[in-house]
Design a protein around this motif. Structure first.
Motif, PDB file in Angstrom:
ATOM      1  N   GLN A  39      -6.468  -3.369   3.031  1.00 14.66           N
ATOM      2  CA  GLN A  39      -6.635  -2.048   2.798  1.00 14.66           C
ATOM      3  C   GLN A  39      -5.626  -1.167   3.314  1.00 14.66           C
ATOM      4  O   GLN A  39      -6.247  -1.611   4.412  1.00 14.66           O
ATOM      5  CB  GLN A  39      -7.523  -1.366   2.423  1.00 14.66           C
ATOM      6  CG  GLN A  39      -8.002  -0.124   1.832  1.00 14.66           C
ATOM      7  CD  GLN A  39      -9.706   0.111   1.979  1.00 14.66           C
ATOM      8  OE1 GLN A  39     -10.114  -1.218   1.111  1.00 14.66           O
ATOM      9  NE2 GLN A  39     -10.263   1.543   1.302  1.00 14.66           N
ATOM     10  N   ILE A  40      -4.253  -0.537   2.707  1.00 16.60           N
ATOM     11  CA  ILE A  40      -3.643   0.870   3.522  1.00 16.60           C
ATOM     12  C   ILE A  40      -4.374   2.013   3.087  1.00 16.60           C
ATOM     13  O   ILE A  40      -3.686   1.739   1.506  1.00 16.60           O
ATOM     14  CB  ILE A  40      -2.424   0.137   3.407  1.00 16.60           C
ATOM     15  CG1 ILE A  40      -1.799  -1.017   3.994  1.00 16.60           C
ATOM     16  CG2 ILE A  40      -1.724   1.792   4.192  1.00 16.60           C
ATOM     17  CD1 ILE A  40      -0.471  -1.260   3.915  1.00 16.60           C
ATOM     18  N   GLY A  41      -4.941   3.111   3.232  1.00 15.50           N
ATOM     19  CA  GLY A  41      -5.102   4.088   3.832  1.00 15.50           C
ATOM     20  C   GLY A  41      -6.648   3.679   2.047  1.00 15.50           C
ATOM     21  O   GLY A  41      -7.356   2.825   2.728  1.00 15.50           O
ATOM     22  N   ASP A  42      -6.141   4.601   0.868  1.00  8.81           N
ATOM     23  CA  ASP A  42      -7.850   3.999  -0.438  1.00  8.81           C
ATOM     24  C   ASP A  42      -7.007   3.303  -0.959  1.00  8.81           C
ATOM     25  O   ASP A  42      -7.136   3.208  -2.029  1.00  8.81           O
ATOM     26  CB  ASP A  42      -7.892   5.758  -0.856  1.00  8.81           C
ATOM     27  CG  ASP A  42      -6.581   5.659  -1.401  1.00  8.81           C
ATOM     28  OD1 ASP A  42      -5.281   5.320  -1.617  1.00  8.81           O
ATOM     29  OD2 ASP A  42      -6.633   7.236  -2.645  1.00  8.81           O
ATOM     30  N   ARG A  43      -5.392   1.801  -0.333  1.00 11.65           N
ATOM     31  CA  ARG A  43      -5.326   1.336  -1.511  1.00 11.65           C
ATOM     32  C   ARG A  43      -5.496  -0.343  -1.433  1.00 11.65           C
ATOM     33  O   ARG A  43      -5.455  -0.569   0.025  1.00 11.65           O
ATOM     34  CB  ARG A  43      -3.605   1.183  -2.006  1.00 11.65           C
ATOM     35  CG  ARG A  43      -3.223   2.435  -2.501  1.00 11.65           C
ATOM     36  CD  ARG A  43      -1.788   2.677  -2.386  1.00 11.65           C
ATOM     37  NE  ARG A  43      -1.472   1.240  -3.131  1.00 11.65           N
ATOM     38  CZ  ARG A  43       0.015   1.230  -3.461  1.00 11.65           C
ATOM     39  NH1 ARG A  43       0.607   1.866  -2.921  1.00 11.65           N
ATOM     40  NH2 ARG A  43       0.390   0.762  -4.248  1.00 11.65           N
ATOM     41  N   ARG A  44      -5.520  -0.529  -2.206  1.00 10.33           N
ATOM     42  CA  ARG A  44      -6.401  -2.590  -1.738  1.00 10.33           C
ATOM     43  C   ARG A  44      -5.602  -3.448  -2.304  1.00 10.33           C
ATOM     44  O   ARG A  44      -5.066  -2.943  -4.102  1.00 10.33           O
ATOM     45  CB  ARG A  44      -7.438  -2.777  -2.687  1.00 10.33           C
ATOM     46  CG  ARG A  44      -8.268  -4.360  -2.936  1.00 10.33           C
ATOM     47  CD  ARG A  44      -8.257  -4.805  -1.717  1.00 10.33           C
ATOM     48  NE  ARG A  44      -9.540  -3.906  -1.017  1.00 10.33           N
ATOM     49  CZ  ARG A  44     -10.232  -4.320   0.053  1.00 10.33           C
ATOM     50  NH1 ARG A  44      -9.293  -4.775   0.659  1.00 10.33           N
ATOM     51  NH2 ARG A  44     -10.810  -3.345   0.462  1.00 10.33           N
ATOM     52  N   LEU A  45      -4.560  -3.650  -1.436  1.00 13.60           N
ATOM     53  CA  LEU A  45      -3.279  -4.135  -2.205  1.00 13.60           C
ATOM     54  C   LEU A  45      -3.742  -6.242  -1.404  1.00 13.60           C
ATOM     55  O   LEU A  45      -4.379  -6.334  -0.787  1.00 13.60           O
ATOM     56  CB  LEU A  45      -2.164  -4.178  -1.079  1.00 13.60           C
ATOM     57  CG  LEU A  45      -1.872  -2.229  -1.233  1.00 13.60           C
ATOM     58  CD1 LEU A  45      -1.238  -2.318  -0.030  1.00 13.60           C
ATOM     59  CD2 LEU A  45      -1.532  -2.036  -2.507  1.00 13.60           C
ATOM     60  N   VAL A  46      -2.484  -6.677  -2.285  1.00  8.37           N
ATOM     61  CA  VAL A  46      -3.270  -8.738  -2.419  1.00  8.37           C
ATOM     62  C   VAL A  46      -1.624  -8.322  -1.382  1.00  8.37           C
ATOM     63  O   VAL A  46      -0.657  -8.712  -2.436  1.00  8.37           O
ATOM     64  CB  VAL A  46      -3.276  -8.813  -4.479  1.00  8.37           C
ATOM     65  CG1 VAL A  46      -3.349 -10.086  -3.554  1.00  8.37           C
ATOM     66  CG2 VAL A  46      -4.295  -8.203  -4.263  1.00  8.37           C
TER      67      VAL A  46
END
Length: 70
Positions: A39-46
């Motif tokens: 998670q970076i800030g409010d973004r969920r990344l794969v």
């Protein structure tokens, strides 16, 4: 070493597209702990390598299942 133009992280839509599944299915895999995310800030990344590792596990499980069926 990774080429600087290659993405290291994908958003959920991109990761689902790479796997050929829908976002709902990807979220289910994430919830089950089968695919890692960050998670970076409010973004969920794969992470891209998480997608590749998941596919490799599937391939190995398929080989094991085939061997057990013999």
């Amino acid at each position: 070493m990774t080429n600087s133009s290659e993405k290291l992280l994908l958003d959920v839509k991109e990761a689902a597209g790479l796997l050929g599944i829908g976002r709902t299915n990807l979220y289910s895999l994430i919830k089950k702990g089968l695919i890692d995310t960050v998670q970076i800030g409010d973004r969920r990344l794969v992470p891209v390598n998480s997608v590749h590792e998941f596919v490799e596990r599937l391939r190995k499980e398929k080989k094991i299942a085939f061997i057990k069926q013999r």
